[in-house]
Design a protein around this motif. Structure first.
Motif, mmCIF file in Angstrom:
data_model
loop_
_atom_site.group_PDB
_atom_site.id
_atom_site.type_symbol
_atom_site.label_atom_id
_atom_site.label_comp_id
_atom_site.label_asym_id
_atom_site.label_seq_id
_atom_site.Cartn_x
_atom_site.Cartn_y
_atom_site.Cartn_z
ATOM 1 N N ASP A 39 0.846 -1.198 0.000
ATOM 2 C CA ASP A 39 0.000 0.000 0.000
ATOM 3 C C ASP A 39 0.877 1.241 0.000
ATOM 4 O O ASP A 39 1.955 1.246 0.607
ATOM 5 N N ALA A 40 0.383 2.301 -0.629
ATOM 6 C CA ALA A 40 1.113 3.568 -0.616
ATOM 7 C C ALA A 40 0.137 4.725 -0.721
ATOM 8 O O ALA A 40 -0.859 4.647 -1.452
ATOM 9 N N GLU A 41 0.427 5.783 0.007
ATOM 10 C CA GLU A 41 -0.338 7.020 -0.118
ATOM 11 C C GLU A 41 0.057 7.706 -1.413
ATOM 12 O O GLU A 41 1.239 7.834 -1.715
ATOM 13 N N GLY A 42 -0.928 8.126 -2.171
ATOM 14 C CA GLY A 42 -0.661 8.939 -3.362
ATOM 15 C C GLY A 42 -0.303 8.164 -4.604
ATOM 16 O O GLY A 42 -1.086 8.093 -5.536
ATOM 17 N N SER A 43 0.882 7.563 -4.627
ATOM 18 C CA SER A 43 1.311 6.833 -5.825
ATOM 19 C C SER A 43 2.320 5.746 -5.457
ATOM 20 O O SER A 43 2.912 5.770 -4.379
ATOM 21 N N LEU A 44 2.483 4.840 -6.388
ATOM 22 C CA LEU A 44 3.415 3.723 -6.230
ATOM 23 C C LEU A 44 4.017 3.455 -7.603
ATOM 24 O O LEU A 44 3.283 3.316 -8.580
ATOM 25 N N HIS A 68 2.336 -9.482 -14.629
ATOM 26 C CA HIS A 68 0.987 -10.037 -14.731
ATOM 27 C C HIS A 68 0.928 -11.523 -14.373
ATOM 28 O O HIS A 68 -0.129 -12.023 -13.983
ATOM 29 N N ILE A 69 2.046 -12.222 -14.479
ATOM 30 C CA ILE A 69 2.081 -13.650 -14.147
ATOM 31 C C ILE A 69 1.741 -13.869 -12.678
ATOM 32 O O ILE A 69 1.048 -14.821 -12.331
ATOM 33 N N ASN A 70 2.228 -12.973 -11.809
ATOM 34 C CA ASN A 70 2.047 -13.131 -10.365
ATOM 35 C C ASN A 70 1.171 -12.057 -9.739
ATOM 36 O O ASN A 70 1.064 -11.986 -8.524
ATOM 37 N N LEU A 71 0.545 -11.235 -10.563
ATOM 38 C CA LEU A 71 -0.304 -10.153 -10.077
ATOM 39 C C LEU A 71 -1.648 -10.696 -9.619
ATOM 40 O O LEU A 71 -2.308 -11.433 -10.346
ATOM 41 N N ILE A 72 -2.033 -10.341 -8.398
ATOM 42 C CA ILE A 72 -3.341 -10.724 -7.880
ATOM 43 C C ILE A 72 -4.335 -9.596 -8.114
ATOM 44 O O ILE A 72 -5.415 -9.807 -8.634
ATOM 45 N N SER A 73 -3.938 -8.381 -7.711
ATOM 46 C CA SER A 73 -4.836 -7.244 -7.836
ATOM 47 C C SER A 73 -4.044 -5.954 -7.711
ATOM 48 O O SER A 73 -2.911 -5.944 -7.230
ATOM 49 N N LEU A 74 -4.658 -4.870 -8.143
ATOM 50 C CA LEU A 74 -4.089 -3.550 -7.937
ATOM 51 C C LEU A 74 -5.225 -2.542 -7.919
ATOM 52 O O LEU A 74 -6.333 -2.835 -8.359
ATOM 53 N N THR A 75 -4.932 -1.362 -7.389
ATOM 54 C CA THR A 75 -5.920 -0.301 -7.409
ATOM 55 C C THR A 75 -5.229 1.006 -7.716
ATOM 56 O O THR A 75 -4.092 1.231 -7.310
ATOM 57 N N GLY A 76 -5.908 1.825 -8.475
ATOM 58 C CA GLY A 76 -5.382 3.114 -8.891
ATOM 59 C C GLY A 76 -5.359 3.211 -10.399
ATOM 60 O O GLY A 76 -5.537 2.220 -11.111
ATOM 61 N N HIS A 77 -5.150 4.418 -10.876
ATOM 62 C CA HIS A 77 -4.988 4.650 -12.304
ATOM 63 C C HIS A 77 -3.623 4.117 -12.708
ATOM 64 O O HIS A 77 -2.622 4.423 -12.062
ATOM 65 N N VAL A 78 -3.564 3.320 -13.759
ATOM 66 C CA VAL A 78 -2.313 2.711 -14.206
ATOM 67 C C VAL A 78 -1.718 3.553 -15.335
ATOM 68 O O VAL A 78 -2.370 3.798 -16.347
ATOM 69 N N ASP A 79 -0.488 3.999 -15.128
ATOM 70 C CA ASP A 79 0.287 4.690 -16.161
ATOM 71 C C ASP A 79 1.497 3.808 -16.412
ATOM 72 O O ASP A 79 2.349 3.662 -15.540
ATOM 73 N N GLU A 80 1.560 3.231 -17.608
ATOM 74 C CA GLU A 80 2.566 2.197 -17.869
ATOM 75 C C GLU A 80 3.388 2.517 -19.107
ATOM 76 O O GLU A 80 2.854 2.947 -20.124
ATOM 77 N N SER A 81 4.689 2.310 -18.994
ATOM 78 C CA SER A 81 5.601 2.402 -20.138
ATOM 79 C C SER A 81 6.474 1.149 -20.109
ATOM 80 O O SER A 81 6.279 0.277 -19.269
ATOM 81 N N ASP A 82 7.459 1.089 -20.991
ATOM 82 C CA ASP A 82 8.375 -0.054 -20.974
ATOM 83 C C ASP A 82 9.271 -0.037 -19.741
ATOM 84 O O ASP A 82 9.809 -1.069 -19.349
ATOM 85 N N ASP A 83 9.440 1.145 -19.127
ATOM 86 C CA ASP A 83 10.372 1.294 -18.011
ATOM 87 C C ASP A 83 9.725 1.399 -16.640
ATOM 88 O O ASP A 83 10.372 1.110 -15.636
ATOM 89 N N GLU A 84 8.470 1.836 -16.575
ATOM 90 C CA GLU A 84 7.811 2.050 -15.282
ATOM 91 C C GLU A 84 6.329 1.749 -15.350
ATOM 92 O O GLU A 84 5.702 1.911 -16.392
ATOM 93 N N LEU A 85 5.821 1.342 -14.223
ATOM 94 C CA LEU A 85 4.379 1.219 -14.015
ATOM 95 C C LEU A 85 4.078 2.039 -12.762
ATOM 96 O O LEU A 85 4.673 1.797 -11.715
ATOM 97 N N THR A 86 3.205 3.038 -12.906
ATOM 98 C CA THR A 86 2.865 3.892 -11.778
ATOM 99 C C THR A 86 1.378 3.789 -11.502
ATOM 100 O O THR A 86 0.553 3.876 -12.433
ATOM 101 N N LEU A 87 1.044 3.593 -10.239
ATOM 102 C CA LEU A 87 -0.337 3.590 -9.784
ATOM 103 C C LEU A 87 -0.585 4.900 -9.038
ATOM 104 O O LEU A 87 0.215 5.305 -8.191
ATOM 105 N N SER A 88 -1.681 5.571 -9.365
ATOM 106 C CA SER A 88 -2.034 6.813 -8.674
ATOM 107 C C SER A 88 -3.526 7.063 -8.889
ATOM 108 O O SER A 88 -4.172 6.381 -9.675
ATOM 109 N N TRP A 89 -4.036 8.029 -8.190
ATOM 110 C CA TRP A 89 -5.399 8.486 -8.410
ATOM 111 C C TRP A 89 -5.332 9.884 -8.974
ATOM 112 O O TRP A 89 -4.707 10.762 -8.401
ATOM 113 N N ASN A 90 -5.929 10.078 -10.147
ATOM 114 C CA ASN A 90 -5.973 11.414 -10.755
ATOM 115 C C ASN A 90 -7.149 12.156 -10.159
ATOM 116 O O ASN A 90 -8.294 11.738 -10.300
ATOM 117 N N ASN A 91 -6.847 13.249 -9.474
ATOM 118 C CA ASN A 91 -7.928 14.038 -8.845
ATOM 119 C C ASN A 91 -8.286 15.216 -9.719
ATOM 120 O O ASN A 91 -7.555 15.794 -10.377
#
Length: 89
Positions: free
Chosen positions: A40-45, A66-89
């Motif tokens: 869990d993280a406040e704001g973003s991960l 994705h092979i071992n992913l169970i669940s996630l929450t937040g807006h997903v911003d994904e590139s080849d180098d990073e995956l960021t979870l956050s909530w856009n307010n």
């Protein structure tokens, strides 16, 4: 601020991934369960490919999460180098 999270299966493949996520997100809280780890993280991960590669010693495609992913929450911003979870307010 709202919390985001990512939950992964607990196994040999995910141990280094979990370590990398926690290293890149010092504000994150790790909750270990018998068969999963929820981070869990406040704001973003952010999940960084480069940090995972350093720990596992090989190339890593973020799609491998994705092979071992169970669940996630937040807006997903994904590139080849990073995956960021956050909530856009």
């Amino acid at each position: 601020m709202s919390k985001v999270f990512i939950a992964l299966q607990t196994n040999d493949d995910t141990r280094s991934i979990i370590q990398a996520i926690l290293a890149d997100n010092p504000h994150a809280i790790c909750n270990e369960q018998p068969a999963m780890v929820k981070i869990d993280a406040e704001g973003s991960l952010t999940v960084r490919r480069s940090t995972i590669e350093e720990l596992i010693g090989r190339d890593f495609d973020l799609q491998e999460l994705h092979i071992n992913l169970i669940s996630l929450t937040g807006h997903v911003d994904e590139s080849d180098d990073e995956l960021t979870l956050s909530w856009n307010n």
